[in-house]
Design a protein around this motif. Structure first.
Motif, short mmCIF file in Angstrom:
data_model
loop_
_atom_site.label_atom_id
_atom_site.label_comp_id
_atom_site.label_asym_id
_atom_site.label_seq_id
_atom_site.Cartn_x
_atom_site.Cartn_y
_atom_site.Cartn_z
N ALA A 65 0.91 -1.13 0.07
CA ALA A 65 -0.01 0.04 0.00
C ALA A 65 0.86 1.34 0.05
O ALA A 65 1.69 1.22 0.83
CB ALA A 65 -1.01 -0.08 0.99
N LEU A 66 0.82 2.07 -0.81
CA LEU A 66 1.64 3.16 -0.98
C LEU A 66 0.99 4.34 -1.54
O LEU A 66 -0.06 4.23 -2.43
CB LEU A 66 2.92 3.18 -1.57
N HIS A 76 -3.81 -8.98 -7.69
CA HIS A 76 -3.99 -7.84 -8.52
C HIS A 76 -3.89 -6.51 -7.75
O HIS A 76 -4.14 -6.11 -6.74
CB HIS A 76 -5.62 -7.88 -8.95
N ILE A 77 -3.15 -5.51 -8.39
CA ILE A 77 -2.51 -4.37 -8.19
C ILE A 77 -3.60 -3.30 -8.84
O ILE A 77 -3.63 -3.18 -9.88
CB ILE A 77 -1.22 -4.04 -8.27
N LEU A 78 -4.06 -2.29 -7.89
CA LEU A 78 -4.75 -1.04 -8.59
C LEU A 78 -4.11 -0.02 -8.29
O LEU A 78 -3.72 0.36 -6.95
CB LEU A 78 -6.34 -1.10 -7.76
N ARG A 126 -2.70 -0.06 -4.19
CA ARG A 126 -2.98 -1.13 -3.28
C ARG A 126 -3.23 -2.66 -3.88
O ARG A 126 -3.66 -2.50 -4.89
CB ARG A 126 -4.09 -0.74 -2.58
N ILE A 127 -3.43 -3.32 -3.13
CA ILE A 127 -3.59 -4.89 -3.65
C ILE A 127 -5.32 -4.91 -3.51
O ILE A 127 -6.14 -4.27 -2.87
CB ILE A 127 -3.31 -5.69 -2.58
N ALA A 128 -5.94 -5.50 -4.72
CA ALA A 128 -7.10 -5.51 -4.83
C ALA A 128 -7.88 -6.54 -3.82
O ALA A 128 -7.10 -7.47 -3.34
CB ALA A 128 -7.73 -6.32 -5.99
N ARG A 129 -8.92 -6.17 -3.25
CA ARG A 129 -9.73 -6.82 -2.49
C ARG A 129 -11.16 -7.07 -2.57
O ARG A 129 -12.00 -6.35 -2.79
CB ARG A 129 -9.84 -5.95 -0.71
N GLY A 130 -11.32 -8.51 -2.75
CA GLY A 130 -12.74 -9.07 -3.17
C GLY A 130 -13.29 -8.79 -4.50
O GLY A 130 -12.25 -8.40 -5.48
N ALA A 131 -14.47 -9.21 -4.83
CA ALA A 131 -14.82 -9.58 -6.19
C ALA A 131 -15.11 -8.22 -6.95
O ALA A 131 -14.94 -8.12 -8.10
CB ALA A 131 -16.16 -10.35 -6.13
#
Length: 243
Positions: free
Chosen positions: A3-4, A48-50, A12-17
């Motif tokens: 997270a930055l 997955h990175i967003l 951030r890393i994707a969380r959930g559907a």
């Protein structure tokens, strides 16, 4: 956990559907697939990175990581569908395949790519990764638009023989064998995809052929970056952003 935040953007890393669906929708838009989402079986086993705008949370970039414990697992990678990566089976160290990288078609800020690389740097450091790899894509499947870029890849950036991928896909452009031209350096850099250009600036290397991928409407080259080969000054710059 990655997270930055830097300037206008956060990674951030994707969380959930819902996060995954947003990434798939951005990919479909960026790749011009014509579908509502770009999705495949690898999505379920990847991180997955967003990259989002801080102000309103708008998604402007995404990509995914597939961690591999070492070269013995290279056959699990997305790229292994298109390239014979048997030479990399002897790579001794953690590998991560980065794929499906895309930026929103309306987003023009160079800081997006810088934040994306900072996120990759943080992930690599946190996980002790020794090789970052993936497929770097040129838009469209007509190689004649990119002959100077391919000539430059042949001249300066081919993979070491010990790691060189062999041909597997049915349709390829074997630029290392076919091209005899001296590249126009300025035109080569203009035609080089930005992500690949950054890989090369850090010491990355490519396969000696490009795969003609009609499904994604791209030409792509297998790309590798050995972390130990990144120039120290560039490592410091990346870590400064990632820190």
């Amino acid at each position: 956990m990655l997270a930055l935040s830097k300037g206008r953007y956060r990674a951030r890393i994707a969380r959930g559907a819902d996060d995954l669906a947003a990434a798939q929708q951005l990919r479909a838009m960026a790749f011009g697939t014509g579908a509502e989402r770009d999705e495949d079986d690898f999505d379920a086993i990847c991180t997955h990175i967003l990259i989002e705008e801080e102000r309103d949370g708008r998604l402007v970039c995404c990509f995914r990581f597939l961690p591999l414990t070492g070269g013995a697992e290279i056959g699990r990678s997305y790229a292994a569908q298109f390239y014979d990566l048997g030479a990399l089976a002897d790579f001794d160290g953690p590998i991560v395949e980065m794929g499906r990288f895309c930026i929103h078609p309306e987003a023009r800020d160079g800081d997006i790519l810088r934040v994306a690389w900072a996120a990759m740097t943080q992930y690599v450091d946190d996980n002790g990764v020794e090789l970052l790899c993936g497929c770097s894509s040129f838009a469209g499947t007509d190689a004649k638009h990119y002959l100077d870029a391919f000539a430059m890849l042949k001249l300066r950036h081919l993979a070491p023989k010990r790691w060189l991928p062999r041909v597997k896909a049915p349709a390829v452009f074997q630029f290392a064998k076919k091209l005899r031209r001296k590249p126009d350096a300025k035109l080569a850099m203009l035609r080089m995809p930005p992500l690949l250009r950054t890989y090369l600036l850090m010491g990355g290397w490519v396969s000696d052929h490009a795969v003609v991928d009609t499904h994604m409407n791209t030409l792509h080259v297998f790309t590798g970056l050995e972390i130990k080969s990144i120039p120290p000054a560039r490592k410091r710059l990346l870590r400064a952003v990632a820190g």
